[in-house]
Write a protein that holds these residues in place. Structure first.
Motif, short mmCIF file in Angstrom:
data_model
loop_
_atom_site.label_atom_id
_atom_site.label_comp_id
_atom_site.label_asym_id
_atom_site.label_seq_id
_atom_site.Cartn_x
_atom_site.Cartn_y
_atom_site.Cartn_z
N PRO A 27 -111.58 31.72 14.72
CA PRO A 27 -110.17 31.28 14.03
C PRO A 27 -109.27 30.81 15.08
CG PRO A 27 -110.82 33.20 12.83
CD PRO A 27 -111.76 32.99 14.27
N GLU A 35 -105.80 33.53 12.13
CA GLU A 35 -106.29 34.42 11.38
C GLU A 35 -105.43 35.00 10.34
OE1 GLU A 35 -109.07 37.01 13.28
OE2 GLU A 35 -109.83 37.96 11.44
N GLU A 36 -104.39 35.35 10.69
CA GLU A 36 -103.33 35.81 9.79
C GLU A 36 -102.99 34.80 8.69
OE1 GLU A 36 -99.91 36.94 12.30
OE2 GLU A 36 -98.53 36.64 10.41
N ARG A 39 -106.48 33.97 6.70
CA ARG A 39 -107.09 34.66 5.83
C ARG A 39 -107.00 34.77 4.23
NH1 ARG A 39 -110.88 38.45 6.90
NH2 ARG A 39 -110.56 38.18 9.04
N ASP A 40 -106.01 34.63 3.59
CA ASP A 40 -105.64 34.73 2.37
C ASP A 40 -105.26 33.46 1.68
OD1 ASP A 40 -103.17 35.11 3.30
OD2 ASP A 40 -102.77 36.78 1.91
N LEU A 171 -114.17 33.22 7.22
CA LEU A 171 -112.98 34.33 6.61
C LEU A 171 -113.52 34.65 5.17
CD1 LEU A 171 -109.87 32.68 8.32
CD2 LEU A 171 -111.14 34.86 9.16
N ARG A 172 -113.74 33.73 4.60
CA ARG A 172 -114.27 34.08 3.11
C ARG A 172 -115.81 34.51 2.95
NH1 ARG A 172 -110.32 31.30 -0.12
NH2 ARG A 172 -112.05 30.68 -1.63
#
Ligand code: M6R
Length: 313
Positions: A27, A35-36, A39-40, A171-172
């Protein structure tokens, strides 16, 4: 422009150089906080103009099918003025060769003012305004694009968007180790694949001579190749002053087929993918009306050359 078209293999190789020889994709390619930030995220909103917008439209197919993330793509000059429903968990992706396009910059400001703080840009100019305005960034390394028509910037934008798709898929948990290695291998092969296509220049020159006296042209594609057809039509308008339209091939029968006759060349993007049989039946509709077909196929597409049907593999 010609020079820049032929710089595509080097532009792609330079853009992908940051992958190094790694067997996995990180990432961090998009910045330290990637990444932070990524991620979501729940969805992706891509904003751009012109050719950069077309790159975004292609990416929507990848992001939804490979990374499984909902994606919408907006023309910046529309998005900035319309009422939309913001979601702070949206990743806002702006794409621009120059990083100075006023509508794209204003649309980004608009998205931020609505509370969408997760921002990423794909841009070819590291010191541009757009790069300064985004949390995450990916700098394409196409080199200066002087020609008014965007060419090598487009292909490097696509490479960057594909990398973003792979990062989000990873990431998923939608990218197996084996698939990751295969994808990286295929990406590293891209400059060579593009060089092979550029060897078709003499045949493409022949085709263009036949086009030069036409007033109109229609571009067709299906799936992720529909935005590629849109980009082809934009290029023909912009550079040759020939009126051109692009349609998803399945829409042909809902109106535009009425315009097809021997004076309307039809250009189709026809790779051997899941939609090839559907596309072939659309191409038959064109032939039935006497339309002349110019088809970019690949070896497995199995579209035979015949009278009125010209094929480039
Ligand atoms: O620099 P940008 O990518 O933001 O420019 C956006 C459009 O003006 C640009 O892509 C334009 O459509 C192309 N030069 C057309 O070839």
């Amino acid at each position: 422009m010609q020079k820049e078209i032929f710089e595509q293999p080097v532009a792609l190789a330079n853009t992908l150089e940051m992958l190094g020889t790694a067997h996995s994709i990180q990432p961090g390619l998009f910045g330290a906080a990637s990444e932070e930030v990524l991620r979501d995220v729940k969805q992706v909103l891509i904003i751009a103009c012109g050719t950069s917008y077309h790159a975004g439209l292609v990416a929507r197919y990848w992001l939804e099918s490979i990374a499984g993330i909902p994606c919408s793509v907006e023309v910046a000059s529309e998005y900035r003025y319309r009422d939309s429903v913001p979601d702070p968990q949206t990743l806002v992706v702006t794409i621009s060769q120059s990083g100075e396009t006023a509508d794209t910059l204003a649309a980004l400001q608009h998205a931020k003012s609505l509370g969408m703080a997760r921002t990423l840009c794909i841009c070819n100019v590291p010191e541009s305004s757009l790069v300064r305005e985004n949390t995450l960034r990916f700098i394409t390394r196409a080199g200066p694009e002087i020609g008014v028509a965007s060419t090598k910037a487009f292909t490097t934008q696509l490479a960057a968007l594909y990398l973003l798709t792979l990062v989000l898929a990873k990431l998923r948990s939608r990218l197996s180790e084996q698939a990751e290695v295969a994808e990286l291998h295929a990406l590293r092969h891209l400059p060579v694949a593009v060089s092979k296509i550029l060897e078709l220049e003499p045949e493409i020159r022949d085709w263009s001579e036949r086009f030069s006296m036409k007033q109109h042209a229609l571009f067709l594609g299906r799936g992720r190749h529909y935005p590629i057809a849109m980009e082809g039509a934009l290029k023909l308008k912009e550079i040759s002053y020939i009126h051109a339209e692009a349609y998803p091939a399945g829409e042909l029968k809902h109106g535009p087929l009425a315009l097809v006759d021997r004076d309307m060349p039809v250009i189709a993007v026809a790779p051997n993918d899941a939609l090839i049989e559907k596309l072939k039946s659309n191409l038959q509709e064109v032939r039935a009306r006497g339309g002349e077909l110019y088809v970019f196929a690949d070896a497995g597409s199995e579209i035979p050359e015949s009278e009125g049907v010209h094929i480039l593999h």
